[in-house]
Design a protein around this motif. Structure first.
Motif, PDB file in Angstrom:
ATOM      1  N   TYR A  32      34.301  82.229  52.161  1.00  0.00           N
ATOM      2  CA  TYR A  32      33.825  81.166  53.052  1.00  0.00           C
ATOM      3  C   TYR A  32      32.845  80.248  52.320  1.00  0.00           C
ATOM      4  O   TYR A  32      32.923  79.031  52.427  1.00  0.00           O
ATOM      5  CB  TYR A  32      33.141  81.742  54.290  1.00  0.00           C
ATOM      6  N   SER A  33      31.923  80.841  51.576  1.00  0.00           N
ATOM      7  CA  SER A  33      30.922  80.068  50.865  1.00  0.00           C
ATOM      8  C   SER A  33      31.561  79.170  49.810  1.00  0.00           C
ATOM      9  O   SER A  33      31.264  77.974  49.735  1.00  0.00           O
ATOM     10  CB  SER A  33      29.916  81.011  50.208  1.00  0.00           C
ATOM     11  N   GLU A  34      32.443  79.719  48.995  1.00  0.00           N
ATOM     12  CA  GLU A  34      33.072  78.943  47.928  1.00  0.00           C
ATOM     13  C   GLU A  34      33.982  77.846  48.467  1.00  0.00           C
ATOM     14  O   GLU A  34      34.141  76.809  47.833  1.00  0.00           O
ATOM     15  CB  GLU A  34      33.846  79.858  46.986  1.00  0.00           C
ATOM     16  N   LEU A  35      34.591  78.086  49.623  1.00  0.00           N
ATOM     17  CA  LEU A  35      35.489  77.091  50.205  1.00  0.00           C
ATOM     18  C   LEU A  35      34.777  76.183  51.204  1.00  0.00           C
ATOM     19  O   LEU A  35      35.392  75.302  51.799  1.00  0.00           O
ATOM     20  CB  LEU A  35      36.670  77.796  50.881  1.00  0.00           C
ATOM     21  N   ALA A  36      33.483  76.393  51.368  1.00  0.00           N
ATOM     22  CA  ALA A  36      32.653  75.599  52.286  1.00  0.00           C
ATOM     23  C   ALA A  36      33.258  75.560  53.687  1.00  0.00           C
ATOM     24  O   ALA A  36      33.493  74.508  54.264  1.00  0.00           O
ATOM     25  CB  ALA A  36      32.440  74.187  51.744  1.00  0.00           C
ATOM     26  N   THR A  37      33.510  76.746  54.232  1.00  0.00           N
ATOM     27  CA  THR A  37      34.059  76.871  55.581  1.00  0.00           C
ATOM     28  C   THR A  37      33.449  78.099  56.247  1.00  0.00           C
ATOM     29  O   THR A  37      32.506  78.683  55.732  1.00  0.00           O
ATOM     30  CB  THR A  37      35.599  76.938  55.550  1.00  0.00           C
ATOM     31  N   SER A  38      33.971  78.494  57.387  1.00  0.00           N
ATOM     32  CA  SER A  38      33.488  79.681  58.099  1.00  0.00           C
ATOM     33  C   SER A  38      34.641  80.280  58.887  1.00  0.00           C
ATOM     34  O   SER A  38      35.748  79.747  58.871  1.00  0.00           O
ATOM     35  CB  SER A  38      32.357  79.302  59.056  1.00  0.00           C
ATOM     36  N   ASP A  39      34.357  81.352  59.622  1.00  0.00           N
ATOM     37  CA  ASP A  39      35.407  81.949  60.450  1.00  0.00           C
ATOM     38  C   ASP A  39      35.788  81.038  61.613  1.00  0.00           C
ATOM     39  O   ASP A  39      36.794  81.242  62.267  1.00  0.00           O
ATOM     40  CB  ASP A  39      34.991  83.330  60.944  1.00  0.00           C
ATOM     41  N   GLN A  40      35.000  79.992  61.839  1.00  0.00           N
ATOM     42  CA  GLN A  40      35.301  79.010  62.882  1.00  0.00           C
ATOM     43  C   GLN A  40      36.177  77.877  62.357  1.00  0.00           C
ATOM     44  O   GLN A  40      36.610  77.024  63.123  1.00  0.00           O
ATOM     45  CB  GLN A  40      33.998  78.426  63.449  1.00  0.00           C
ATOM     46  N   GLY A  41      36.411  77.847  61.047  1.00  0.00           N
ATOM     47  CA  GLY A  41      37.226  76.781  60.457  1.00  0.00           C
ATOM     48  C   GLY A  41      36.392  75.563  60.124  1.00  0.00           C
ATOM     49  O   GLY A  41      35.168  75.603  60.095  1.00  0.00           O
ATOM     50  N   LEU A  42      37.071  74.462  59.856  1.00  0.00           N
ATOM     51  CA  LEU A  42      36.410  73.214  59.497  1.00  0.00           C
ATOM     52  C   LEU A  42      36.132  72.373  60.733  1.00  0.00           C
ATOM     53  O   LEU A  42      36.879  72.432  61.702  1.00  0.00           O
ATOM     54  CB  LEU A  42      37.298  72.395  58.550  1.00  0.00           C
ATOM     55  N   THR A  43      35.096  71.565  60.663  1.00  0.00           N
ATOM     56  CA  THR A  43      34.888  70.583  61.723  1.00  0.00           C
ATOM     57  C   THR A  43      35.959  69.502  61.562  1.00  0.00           C
ATOM     58  O   THR A  43      36.567  69.365  60.491  1.00  0.00           O
ATOM     59  CB  THR A  43      33.496  69.934  61.614  1.00  0.00           C
ATOM     60  N   ALA A  44      36.180  68.734  62.599  1.00  0.00           N
ATOM     61  CA  ALA A  44      37.168  67.654  62.529  1.00  0.00           C
ATOM     62  C   ALA A  44      36.785  66.655  61.434  1.00  0.00           C
ATOM     63  O   ALA A  44      37.649  66.168  60.693  1.00  0.00           O
ATOM     64  CB  ALA A  44      37.286  66.959  63.875  1.00  0.00           C
ATOM     65  N   ALA A  45      35.494  66.365  61.313  1.00  0.00           N
ATOM     66  CA  ALA A  45      35.035  65.413  60.299  1.00  0.00           C
ATOM     67  C   ALA A  45      35.296  65.944  58.887  1.00  0.00           C
ATOM     68  O   ALA A  45      35.753  65.210  58.011  1.00  0.00           O
ATOM     69  CB  ALA A  45      33.551  65.115  60.487  1.00  0.00           C
ATOM     70  N   GLU A  46      35.031  67.244  58.657  1.00  0.00           N
ATOM     71  CA  GLU A  46      35.259  67.834  57.341  1.00  0.00           C
ATOM     72  C   GLU A  46      36.751  67.914  57.037  1.00  0.00           C
ATOM     73  O   GLU A  46      37.175  67.674  55.906  1.00  0.00           O
ATOM     74  CB  GLU A  46      34.607  69.213  57.244  1.00  0.00           C
ATOM     75  N   ALA A  47      37.556  68.232  58.033  1.00  0.00           N
ATOM     76  CA  ALA A  47      39.005  68.274  57.832  1.00  0.00           C
ATOM     77  C   ALA A  47      39.528  66.895  57.430  1.00  0.00           C
ATOM     78  O   ALA A  47      40.348  66.775  56.515  1.00  0.00           O
ATOM     79  CB  ALA A  47      39.700  68.764  59.092  1.00  0.00           C
ATOM     80  N   LYS A  48      39.042  65.850  58.098  1.00  0.00           N
ATOM     81  CA  LYS A  48      39.465  64.491  57.757  1.00  0.00           C
ATOM     82  C   LYS A  48      39.009  64.114  56.354  1.00  0.00           C
ATOM     83  O   LYS A  48      39.764  63.531  55.578  1.00  0.00           O
ATOM     84  CB  LYS A  48      38.930  63.479  58.761  1.00  0.00           C
ATOM     85  N   ARG A  49      37.778  64.478  56.012  1.00  0.00           N
ATOM     86  CA  ARG A  49      37.264  64.176  54.675  1.00  0.00           C
ATOM     87  C   ARG A  49      38.123  64.827  53.599  1.00  0.00           C
ATOM     88  O   ARG A  49      38.517  64.198  52.619  1.00  0.00           O
ATOM     89  CB  ARG A  49      35.809  64.654  54.541  1.00  0.00           C
ATOM     90  N   ARG A  50      38.474  66.098  53.800  1.00  0.00           N
ATOM     91  CA  ARG A  50      39.301  66.809  52.814  1.00  0.00           C
ATOM     92  C   ARG A  50      40.719  66.250  52.772  1.00  0.00           C
ATOM     93  O   ARG A  50      41.325  66.179  51.700  1.00  0.00           O
ATOM     94  CB  ARG A  50      39.317  68.306  53.117  1.00  0.00           C
ATOM     95  N   LEU A  51      41.252  65.866  53.917  1.00  0.00           N
ATOM     96  CA  LEU A  51      42.580  65.255  53.942  1.00  0.00           C
ATOM     97  C   LEU A  51      42.575  63.956  53.151  1.00  0.00           C
ATOM     98  O   LEU A  51      43.477  63.695  52.353  1.00  0.00           O
ATOM     99  CB  LEU A  51      43.025  65.014  55.384  1.00  0.00           C
TER     100      LEU A  51
END
Length: 75
Positions: A32-51
């Motif tokens: 989770y730490s290395e991938l900058a995420t959590s068991d809750q997944g990504l926020t919509a803003a972070e998902a868009k940024r990565r996309l």
């Protein structure tokens, strides 16, 4: 596939951006730490940024003749 056939374990993952990580020796918290995420997944803003940064998660086109040969080699 018979009961004696084993599939190879993928020991590391390499991302489109060239980041490589050994996935067998990591705890869930480390992943989770290395991938900058959590068991809750990504926020919509972070998902868009990565996309926007990495693009869609799609496999490249594969030569079907080579795929058929690779499949036949399993037997």
């Amino acid at each position: 596939m018979d009961s004696k056939t084993t599939l190879p374990i993928q020991r590391s993952v390499t991302t489109k951006g060239g980041y490589s990580m050994n996935i067998l020796n990591k705890s869930l918290d480390e992943m989770y730490s290395e991938l900058a995420t959590s068991d809750q997944g990504l926020t919509a803003a972070e998902a868009k940024r990565r996309l926007d940064l990495y693009g869609h998660n799609v496999l490249g086109q594969q030569d079907t003749a080579n795929a058929a040969i690779a499949f036949l080699r399993l037997f």
